[in-house]
Write a protein that holds these residues in place. Sequence first.
Motif, short mmCIF file in Angstrom:
data_model
loop_
_atom_site.label_atom_id
_atom_site.label_comp_id
_atom_site.label_asym_id
_atom_site.label_seq_id
_atom_site.Cartn_x
_atom_site.Cartn_y
_atom_site.Cartn_z
N VAL A 122 -44.65 -27.76 19.69
CA VAL A 122 -45.68 -27.50 20.70
C VAL A 122 -45.47 -28.39 21.92
O VAL A 122 -45.54 -27.93 23.07
CB VAL A 122 -47.09 -27.69 20.10
CG1 VAL A 122 -48.15 -27.68 21.18
CG2 VAL A 122 -47.36 -26.62 19.06
N VAL A 123 -45.21 -29.67 21.69
CA VAL A 123 -45.01 -30.60 22.80
C VAL A 123 -43.78 -30.22 23.61
O VAL A 123 -43.81 -30.24 24.84
CB VAL A 123 -44.90 -32.05 22.26
CG1 VAL A 123 -44.43 -33.01 23.34
CG2 VAL A 123 -46.23 -32.50 21.69
N GLU A 124 -42.70 -29.85 22.94
CA GLU A 124 -41.49 -29.45 23.66
C GLU A 124 -41.72 -28.20 24.48
O GLU A 124 -41.27 -28.11 25.63
CB GLU A 124 -40.34 -29.25 22.68
CG GLU A 124 -39.81 -30.55 22.13
CD GLU A 124 -38.59 -30.35 21.26
OE1 GLU A 124 -37.98 -29.26 21.31
OE2 GLU A 124 -38.25 -31.29 20.54
N VAL A 125 -42.41 -27.22 23.93
CA VAL A 125 -42.69 -25.99 24.68
C VAL A 125 -43.56 -26.30 25.89
O VAL A 125 -43.30 -25.81 27.00
CB VAL A 125 -43.36 -24.94 23.76
CG1 VAL A 125 -43.95 -23.79 24.57
CG2 VAL A 125 -42.35 -24.41 22.76
N LEU A 126 -44.58 -27.12 25.70
CA LEU A 126 -45.47 -27.46 26.82
C LEU A 126 -44.73 -28.26 27.90
O LEU A 126 -45.12 -28.22 29.06
CB LEU A 126 -46.67 -28.25 26.32
CG LEU A 126 -47.68 -27.45 25.52
CD1 LEU A 126 -48.78 -28.37 24.99
CD2 LEU A 126 -48.28 -26.32 26.32
N PHE A 127 -43.68 -28.95 27.54
CA PHE A 127 -42.93 -29.72 28.52
C PHE A 127 -41.86 -28.85 29.21
O PHE A 127 -41.71 -28.90 30.42
CB PHE A 127 -42.26 -30.91 27.85
CG PHE A 127 -41.40 -31.71 28.78
CD1 PHE A 127 -41.98 -32.54 29.71
CD2 PHE A 127 -40.03 -31.61 28.74
CE1 PHE A 127 -41.19 -33.28 30.59
CE2 PHE A 127 -39.23 -32.33 29.60
CZ PHE A 127 -39.82 -33.18 30.52
N TYR A 128 -41.12 -28.05 28.43
CA TYR A 128 -39.98 -27.33 28.99
C TYR A 128 -40.33 -26.04 29.72
O TYR A 128 -39.65 -25.66 30.66
CB TYR A 128 -38.95 -27.03 27.89
CG TYR A 128 -38.17 -28.24 27.49
CD1 TYR A 128 -37.33 -28.87 28.40
CD2 TYR A 128 -38.28 -28.77 26.22
CE1 TYR A 128 -36.61 -29.99 28.05
CE2 TYR A 128 -37.56 -29.90 25.88
CZ TYR A 128 -36.73 -30.50 26.78
OH TYR A 128 -36.04 -31.61 26.42
N VAL A 129 -41.37 -25.35 29.31
CA VAL A 129 -41.72 -24.08 29.97
C VAL A 129 -42.07 -24.30 31.45
O VAL A 129 -41.53 -23.60 32.31
CB VAL A 129 -42.83 -23.34 29.21
CG1 VAL A 129 -43.41 -22.20 30.02
CG2 VAL A 129 -42.29 -22.83 27.89
N PRO A 130 -42.92 -25.26 31.80
CA PRO A 130 -43.17 -25.47 33.22
C PRO A 130 -41.91 -25.89 33.98
O PRO A 130 -41.72 -25.47 35.14
CB PRO A 130 -44.21 -26.61 33.25
CG PRO A 130 -44.86 -26.56 31.92
CD PRO A 130 -43.82 -26.08 30.98
N GLU A 131 -41.06 -26.70 33.35
CA GLU A 131 -39.82 -27.09 34.01
C GLU A 131 -38.94 -25.88 34.29
O GLU A 131 -38.36 -25.75 35.36
CB GLU A 131 -39.06 -28.11 33.15
CG GLU A 131 -39.64 -29.50 33.23
CD GLU A 131 -39.54 -30.09 34.63
OE1 GLU A 131 -38.48 -29.95 35.26
OE2 GLU A 131 -40.53 -30.68 35.07
N LEU A 132 -38.82 -25.00 33.31
CA LEU A 132 -37.98 -23.81 33.50
C LEU A 132 -38.54 -22.89 34.58
O LEU A 132 -37.79 -22.19 35.26
CB LEU A 132 -37.83 -23.05 32.18
CG LEU A 132 -36.99 -23.75 31.13
CD1 LEU A 132 -37.04 -22.96 29.82
CD2 LEU A 132 -35.55 -23.91 31.58
N LEU A 133 -39.85 -22.88 34.73
CA LEU A 133 -40.45 -22.05 35.77
C LEU A 133 -40.30 -22.67 37.16
O LEU A 133 -40.20 -21.95 38.15
CB LEU A 133 -41.94 -21.82 35.47
CG LEU A 133 -42.24 -20.99 34.23
CD1 LEU A 133 -43.74 -20.96 33.98
CD2 LEU A 133 -41.70 -19.58 34.37
N LEU A 134 -40.27 -23.99 37.25
CA LEU A 134 -40.20 -24.66 38.54
C LEU A 134 -38.78 -24.87 39.05
O LEU A 134 -38.58 -25.02 40.26
CB LEU A 134 -40.91 -26.01 38.47
CG LEU A 134 -42.42 -25.95 38.29
CD1 LEU A 134 -42.99 -27.34 38.11
CD2 LEU A 134 -43.07 -25.26 39.46
#
Length: 59
Positions: free
Chosen positions: A29-41
């Motif tokens: 969960v923590v990895e998804v919450l960290f990487y998804v915004p990065e991949l979008l930005l």
Amino acid sequence: MTFRERKGKHKQKRAAKKKSSEGSWWDIVVEVLFYVPELLLVPFRLVWWGIRGLIKWIW
């Protein structure tokens, strides 16, 4: 120390090592919450850096 005692300690160490190397759902969960915004930005950042680079190169 008898053979059985050493064997028991060895099993405990192996079980602890295996348990510590496994990930948990919280880690996912923590990895998804960290990487998804990065991949979008990242695409927007690349476009922004490209535009700034072209402006600096032209001027």
